[in-house]
Design an enzyme around this catalytic site. Sequence first.
Site, PDB file in Angstrom:
ATOM      1  CB  SER A 252     -22.882  36.351  13.257  1.00 41.85           C
ATOM      2  OG  SER A 252     -24.149  36.509  13.859  1.00 41.85           O
ATOM      3  CE  LYS A 253     -22.657  44.802  11.911  1.00 38.91           C
ATOM      4  NZ  LYS A 253     -21.710  45.521  12.675  1.00 38.91           N
ATOM      5  NE  ARG A 254     -27.972  36.471  12.459  1.00 36.78           N
ATOM      6  CZ  ARG A 254     -27.778  35.191  12.672  1.00 36.78           C
ATOM      7  NH1 ARG A 254     -28.468  34.558  13.585  1.00 36.78           N
ATOM      8  NH2 ARG A 254     -26.901  34.511  11.954  1.00 36.78           N
ATOM      9  N   GLY A 256     -24.337  41.800  17.812  1.00 37.85           N
ATOM     10  CA  GLY A 256     -23.913  43.150  18.176  1.00 37.85           C
ATOM     11  C   GLY A 256     -22.748  43.549  17.314  1.00 37.85           C
TER      12      GLY A 256
END
Length: 486
Positions: A252-254, A256
Amino acid sequence: MTVKVRFAPSPTGPLHIGGARSALFNYLFAAGRGGTFVFRIEDTDLERSSRESEQDIMKALHWLGITWDEGIDAGGDSGPYRQTERLDTYQHYTEKLMQSGQAYYCYCSEAELEQERQELSARGETPRYLGKCRHLTPDQRLAYEAEGRKPVVRFKVPEGQDIVINDLVRGKVVFESDGIGDYIIVKSDGIPTYNYAVVIDDVLMHITHVVRGEEHLSNTPRQVLIYEALGMKAPDFAHISLILNTEGRKMSKRDGDTAVMDYYHKGYLPEAVVNFIALMGWSPSGEQEFFTMEELKQAFSLEKVSKSPAVFDLNKLNYINAHYLKQKEAADLVELVLPFLRDKGIFPAAVLSESERQWITAFVEAVKEKINCLSEVKDYIHYFVGTEVDDFTEEAEAIMQADTVSAVLDLFASKIRQAEILDMATSKCILKEITKELSLKGKDVFMPVRIALTGQMHGPDLDRIMALLGKDNIYGRLAQTAGRRS
Ligand code: GLU
């Protein structure tokens, strides 16, 4: 059979790594078999779709070197290739399904549907539509219309049917029709849903293989039922595994950057990103790690696409990118490095002079083996530009206390002054001469000079640093160091 595949993104945001992998696998699959690759836009989610995202997706595909034979911009016999431009076509098939009794109008309000869902959940059953409007009489319909209700069209899911999908990656997958519930194929505004439009398009575009992400596996039975209802042959399906992060969770976006163009902006090379993405889920037969696009086209096959989840490992991308950077000629990287230098206020002019180009080429030569991606050049600029010397570490400070340091630096300064040109060869020569003339070991000359010029004990080659700094910056740095030592 001539292979025909498609990449059909919904333009609701930038192209993500997962989407790029679907595009790449389709592209490679077609290319290796003399097939056709179609690029279609699935923009039926009117609120979330935008032309801007469509452009972004195309830009990312272009950057990666993924091209299509048919579709948006390319044209072709099965257009238009944007779903919102195909509404008449869907309408035609909807009428067919209605006439044959395989689809019907549903007037249920959101509140009624919610109540049904809650009742089913309370009984421990899967929330689904139970078919309340399946058998409306013409009068009931008229009454609803008179209330101003706008109907959706639902597909009548056959009861008690096993839907078997022989997935080319996952093998045989069986779904029961009973759990599905009659689903919407056309919304009340006349726009078809994904599960419906995708089938009509894949049929009319003669798609032979649907290669897409595993998240669509659960949609596939809904699509297969539509093929059956229309008496059409479904394509072969290949659902490629999710991409997980190195901790085994869905990426996910978390974790990177998930958008392809983030990697462009960070200074990754497209050939490296393609190579990296290709290896997420596909395992080539031999030991080869690095593949050009041409090699991928030859080597790729769906049989070697793994069922187990793919892992997004940034270290691997860095490793692959570093490999491609090493292979590039420095001169070919100048334009790519330029934005990162400009970011730091260096070389602001729109057009580079010849000497600036030469400087950047030499700079790239000095750092390209040390970096994972081009944006990291910014960590090296301070060695080569300006008169600022980094603070000395304690260890560096101690080295600069040696008795011989003053003599070394004095001689160094005078040799720099005497040098007519200061390139790498003369720089090397100067350092050698100092060791000879002062009868010192190489280290006792290189280290103080390096620290005097950079404040650091390690860094890029000293002769490159000298040549790139040029005389004036060297004087400035020597003066700063002298000030520190006095
Ligand atoms: N529009 C769908 C998506 O972007 C495509 C799914 C498919 O390939 O069928 O996820």
